[in-house]
Design a protein around this motif. Structure first.
Motif, PDB file in Angstrom:
ATOM      1  N   VAL A  63       0.861  -1.183   0.000  1.00 32.77           N
ATOM      2  CA  VAL A  63       0.000   0.000   0.000  1.00 32.77           C
ATOM      3  C   VAL A  63       0.894   1.229   0.000  1.00 32.77           C
ATOM      4  O   VAL A  63       1.709   1.406   0.921  1.00 32.77           O
ATOM      5  CB  VAL A  63      -0.933   0.016   1.225  1.00 32.77           C
ATOM      6  CG1 VAL A  63      -1.801   1.257   1.224  1.00 32.77           C
ATOM      7  CG2 VAL A  63      -1.792  -1.233   1.264  1.00 32.77           C
ATOM      8  N   ASN A  64       0.785   2.063  -1.014  1.00 27.66           N
ATOM      9  CA  ASN A  64       1.602   3.271  -1.167  1.00 27.66           C
ATOM     10  C   ASN A  64       3.101   2.969  -1.034  1.00 27.66           C
ATOM     11  O   ASN A  64       3.845   3.703  -0.393  1.00 27.66           O
ATOM     12  CB  ASN A  64       1.183   4.338  -0.150  1.00 27.66           C
ATOM     13  CG  ASN A  64      -0.125   4.991  -0.516  1.00 27.66           C
ATOM     14  OD1 ASN A  64      -0.703   4.713  -1.559  1.00 27.66           O
ATOM     15  ND2 ASN A  64      -0.602   5.862   0.335  1.00 27.66           N
ATOM     16  N   GLY A  65       3.540   1.877  -1.624  1.00 30.75           N
ATOM     17  CA  GLY A  65       4.956   1.530  -1.636  1.00 30.75           C
ATOM     18  C   GLY A  65       5.466   0.870  -0.372  1.00 30.75           C
ATOM     19  O   GLY A  65       6.643   0.528  -0.282  1.00 30.75           O
ATOM     20  N   LYS A  66       4.622   0.663   0.626  1.00 28.31           N
ATOM     21  CA  LYS A  66       5.032   0.021   1.878  1.00 28.31           C
ATOM     22  C   LYS A  66       4.274  -1.288   2.057  1.00 28.31           C
ATOM     23  O   LYS A  66       3.188  -1.466   1.527  1.00 28.31           O
ATOM     24  CB  LYS A  66       4.705   0.922   3.090  1.00 28.31           C
ATOM     25  CG  LYS A  66       5.459   2.209   3.159  1.00 28.31           C
ATOM     26  CD  LYS A  66       5.050   2.946   4.430  1.00 28.31           C
ATOM     27  CE  LYS A  66       5.780   4.263   4.587  1.00 28.31           C
ATOM     28  NZ  LYS A  66       5.341   4.969   5.806  1.00 28.31           N
ATOM     29  N   GLU A  67       4.867  -2.188   2.838  1.00 27.53           N
ATOM     30  CA  GLU A  67       4.162  -3.411   3.219  1.00 27.53           C
ATOM     31  C   GLU A  67       2.920  -3.013   4.015  1.00 27.53           C
ATOM     32  O   GLU A  67       2.958  -2.081   4.810  1.00 27.53           O
ATOM     33  CB  GLU A  67       5.090  -4.290   4.062  1.00 27.53           C
ATOM     34  CG  GLU A  67       4.540  -5.661   4.370  1.00 27.53           C
ATOM     35  CD  GLU A  67       4.359  -6.533   3.139  1.00 27.53           C
ATOM     36  OE1 GLU A  67       3.384  -7.310   3.151  1.00 27.53           O
ATOM     37  OE2 GLU A  67       5.151  -6.427   2.194  1.00 27.53           O
ATOM     38  N   TYR A  68       1.805  -3.705   3.782  1.00 26.71           N
ATOM     39  CA  TYR A  68       0.548  -3.265   4.395  1.00 26.71           C
ATOM     40  C   TYR A  68       0.604  -3.272   5.922  1.00 26.71           C
ATOM     41  O   TYR A  68      -0.041  -2.455   6.570  1.00 26.71           O
ATOM     42  CB  TYR A  68      -0.628  -4.091   3.876  1.00 26.71           C
ATOM     43  CG  TYR A  68      -0.898  -5.388   4.603  1.00 26.71           C
ATOM     44  CD1 TYR A  68      -1.970  -5.510   5.475  1.00 26.71           C
ATOM     45  CD2 TYR A  68      -0.092  -6.512   4.408  1.00 26.71           C
ATOM     46  CE1 TYR A  68      -2.247  -6.685   6.135  1.00 26.71           C
ATOM     47  CE2 TYR A  68      -0.349  -7.689   5.064  1.00 26.71           C
ATOM     48  CZ  TYR A  68      -1.419  -7.786   5.925  1.00 26.71           C
ATOM     49  OH  TYR A  68      -1.673  -8.956   6.583  1.00 26.71           O
TER      50      TYR A  68
END
Length: 163
Positions: A63-68
């Motif tokens: 999500v947005n380049g990060k792990e959820y």
């Protein structure tokens, strides 16, 4: 209408070949996938809007380049994101890539869940029944009520003073 209909057989012959016969009412839904084998959907909740892509994989969610798990730190929000997969019975079978804007974390989690659900039913139309029964395909239309003039908030009044 120059023909005169005298019996039920004549009526059936006259009606056959109309629009009702040419349209297959129980046409199965076709999967909607792009050239990379992904399905895309937009999810919304409160002021948050999520763009979600799913494809077959190992269950990785970004999500947005990060792990959820790092983007949505609260366990309740992580559970909300996993719900569509649990209801559909496809946990760990799809990778999710989502970008979400607007609203707070709770609204964003709801928007991503809505997007995942819509993308899942586009990828595999047979999952639609389970997702619809769980209510994940319906956009939650509840939004913050606007503030009215002469009020402290949307409905709260200022303190009343008799004198």
């Amino acid at each position: 209408m120059s023909e005169e209909i005298k019996s039920l057989d004549d009526l059936q012959d006259a009606v056959s070949g109309t629009v009702a016969d040419t349209v297959n009412l129980a046409a199965p839904r076709e999967p909607v996938r792009d050239e990379l084998g992904r399905s895309y959907a937009t999810g919304k909740r409160k002021d948050a809007v999520a763009r979600v892509w799913i494809k077959p994989g190992s269950g990785k969610m970004v999500v947005n380049g990060k792990e959820y798990a790092s983007y949505f730190a609260r366990p309740v929000l992580q559970m909300i994101l996993r719900q569509p997969f649990q209801v559909a019975g496809v946990e760990g079978e799809f990778d999710v890539m989502a970008t979400v804007k607007g609203g707070g974390l709770s609204g964003q989690a709801g928007a991503v869940r809505h997007g995942i659900s819509k993308a899942l039913q586009l990828y595999e139309p047979s999952l639609r029944g389970a997702l619809k029964a769980a209510g994940f395909l319906t956009r939650d239309s509840r939004v913050v009520e606007r503030k009215k003039f002469g009020k402290a908030k949307a409905r709260k009044s200022f303190q009343f003073s008799k004198r």
